[in-house]
Design an enzyme around this catalytic site. Structure first.
Site, PDB file in Angstrom:
ATOM      1  N   HIS A  79     -20.927 -48.609  15.570  1.00  0.00           N
ATOM      2  CA  HIS A  79     -21.269 -47.352  14.910  1.00  0.00           C
ATOM      3  C   HIS A  79     -20.329 -46.315  15.508  1.00  0.00           C
ATOM      4  CE1 HIS A  79     -24.691 -44.338  13.641  1.00  0.00           C
ATOM      5  NE2 HIS A  79     -23.522 -44.070  13.079  1.00  0.00           N
ATOM      6  N   LEU A  80     -19.554 -45.653  14.675  1.00  0.00           N
ATOM      7  CA  LEU A  80     -18.447 -44.820  15.138  1.00  0.00           C
ATOM      8  C   LEU A  80     -18.870 -43.833  16.230  1.00  0.00           C
ATOM      9  CD1 LEU A  80     -15.517 -43.930  14.932  1.00  0.00           C
ATOM     10  CD2 LEU A  80     -16.161 -42.440  13.020  1.00  0.00           C
ATOM     11  N   HIS A  81     -18.185 -43.909  17.383  1.00  0.00           N
ATOM     12  CA  HIS A  81     -18.497 -43.006  18.486  1.00  0.00           C
ATOM     13  C   HIS A  81     -17.338 -42.953  19.482  1.00  0.00           C
ATOM     14  CE1 HIS A  81     -19.491 -46.974  20.122  1.00  0.00           C
ATOM     15  NE2 HIS A  81     -19.440 -46.464  21.342  1.00  0.00           N
ATOM     16  N   PHE A  82     -17.261 -41.836  20.157  1.00  0.00           N
ATOM     17  CA  PHE A  82     -16.388 -41.648  21.303  1.00  0.00           C
ATOM     18  C   PHE A  82     -17.275 -41.438  22.532  1.00  0.00           C
ATOM     19  CE2 PHE A  82     -14.087 -40.340  17.588  1.00  0.00           C
ATOM     20  CZ  PHE A  82     -12.762 -40.677  17.802  1.00  0.00           C
ATOM     21  N   GLN A 117     -17.287 -48.748  13.705  1.00  0.00           N
ATOM     22  CA  GLN A 117     -16.399 -48.319  14.784  1.00  0.00           C
ATOM     23  C   GLN A 117     -14.948 -48.500  14.351  1.00  0.00           C
ATOM     24  OE1 GLN A 117     -17.062 -46.580  17.222  1.00  0.00           O
ATOM     25  NE2 GLN A 117     -16.023 -47.098  19.125  1.00  0.00           N
TER      26      GLN A 117
END
Length: 404
Positions: free
Chosen positions: A201-204, A164
């Site tokens: 964990h990369l998210h929008f 993230q």
């Protein structure tokens, strides 16, 4: 092969058009709001399949009386059924850990569609497109613990297992999604680690709410014109201090200014939240310190008892409350009191702004106008002699210099 992308998997693909200008004449709009129709249609399908942990449409919601119009929602099930945080809250940057929950572990039925740039410059939709595992697709998935109708996650390059942390490519993707949706009531948000992200964990996140957010109505004061036509302002008369980025000759200009600022905060271990508003033309950057105050025992027991974790939506004015008594007693004063604890002090905020400006621009002068390149060096000196007190970032310089 991970659960989210099974062997031979096919998923709908929305291919968006990349364009040079923010309001480009080359941009070809679909004949109707296709992305919105696709997203909500797929989301409703998952409702019918029973994939959500609770019925968010059954949650009570009201606009709190007052000048700002804070929105309160009673969501008693979310904190009981939401996944717990599995990492430290005092470090903004932490490596991805595949043993913790991450989005490669969700079932493929939770993935709504792939979201990628079109290869031929035209908006296209493919109802059954093969998942190219080698290129690690960006996908839109449901949030199984939703805050509002249509609550989804945008997961850039899902199979790369990125932690993230915002980068240029991921933020630009989020701006394109907001732009493609074309609905001012569809907003994207981002929480860094330490600012109430719960999954590394990369998210929008994104959802629909058909009222203005209080932060969107707050007055602003222009600080500077930045390169690429981006205007940077400071939020005024709002409990959380922050910056607003608007304009830009292209979506990439706006994205670069914001992502460079986010990278600066990440590298300096400053937790922050981002709100993408107005169909991707306005971005709020909000450094915060609530988790730090919690750890230091500086938050009152009264606020802690509410169990509200002020992430991007709460900071923007959508207060997700977990106790009936807090919902029934919701007031503008109570919302303001909570959010004031989130904000950096004025002195600390100005230190952080200076840090960002040094990182993204290299030169800060005291004249708000940005002259033509031929006249810039001469007028920079004149600006100092004139003694104007409004700060501007002058682009195009390579050395780092802060002039007072």
């Amino acid at each position: 092969m991970r659960d989210c992308c099974l062997p031979g998997a096919k998923l709908p693909l929305y291919a968006f058009q990349k364009y040079d200008k923010v309001e480009s004449s080359d941009k070809k709009d679909p004949p109707f709001a296709f992305l919105e129709s696709l997203l909500l249609g797929e989301w409703e399908d998952r409702v019918e399949r029973g994939l959500f942990r609770y019925d968010v449409t059954a949650c009570s919601t009201k606009v709190i009386p007052g000048d700002y119009g804070f929105i309160a929602q009673l969501n008693e099930g979310r904190h009981l059924k939401k996944r717990p945080t599995e990492f430290r809250v005092d470090k903004v940057l932490q490596p991805f850990d595949g043993s913790k929950f991450n989005f490669t572990k969700v079932g493929q039925e939770e993935i709504l569609f792939q979201f990628e740039a079109s290869k031929d410059g035209e908006v296209k939709f493919y109802p059954n497109a093969p998942v190219d595992v080698e290129s690690s697709p960006s996908v839109v998935a449901i949030n199984v613990s939703p805050i509002e109708y249509g609550h989804v996650l945008l997961i850039p390059r899902i199979l790369e297992c990125l932690p993230q942390r915002i980068d240029h490519e991921s933020l630009l993707l989020a701006l394109y999604m907001a732009s493609e949706a074309g609905n001012p009531y569809f907003r994207l948000g981002y929480n860094s680690l330490g600012a109430f992200a719960t999954i590394n964990h990369l998210h929008f996140q994104a959802y629909y709410l058909a009222v203005p957010f209080p932060i969107e109505k707050a007055p602003t004061r222009k600080i500077t014109d930045f390169s690429g036509g981006v205007v940077i302002s400071e939020i005024l008369k709002y409990p959380v201090r922050g910056l607003v980025f608007e304009g830009g000759y292209s979506l990439e200009d706006l994205s670069n200014a914001v992502s460079d600022s986010c990278i600066c905060l990440q590298d300096n271990n400053i937790p922050y939240n981002v709100l993408i508003s107005d169909s991707g033309t306005r971005v709020f950057l909000l450094p915060q310190c609530y988790a730090e105050k919690q750890a230091l025992g500086e938050v009152s027991p009264e606020l802690l008892d509410t169990q509200v974790n002020p992430a991007v939506w709460e900071i923007s004015g959508h207060m997700v409350l977990k106790r009936k008594q807090d919902y029934e007693g919701a007031s503008e004063d109570n919302a303001w009191r909570l959010l004031a604890e989130v904000s950096l002090s004025e002195a600390r905020f100005q230190e952080v702004v200076a840090l960002i400006f040094e990182a993204i621009s290299c030169v800060v002068t005291e004249n708000v106008s940005v002259p033509n390149e031929d006249e810039q060096d001469v007028e920079d000196v004149d600006a100092l002699n004139n003694g104007s007190h409004q700060t501007a970032i002058v682009a195009g310089k390579q050395e780092c210099l802060v002039q007072h």
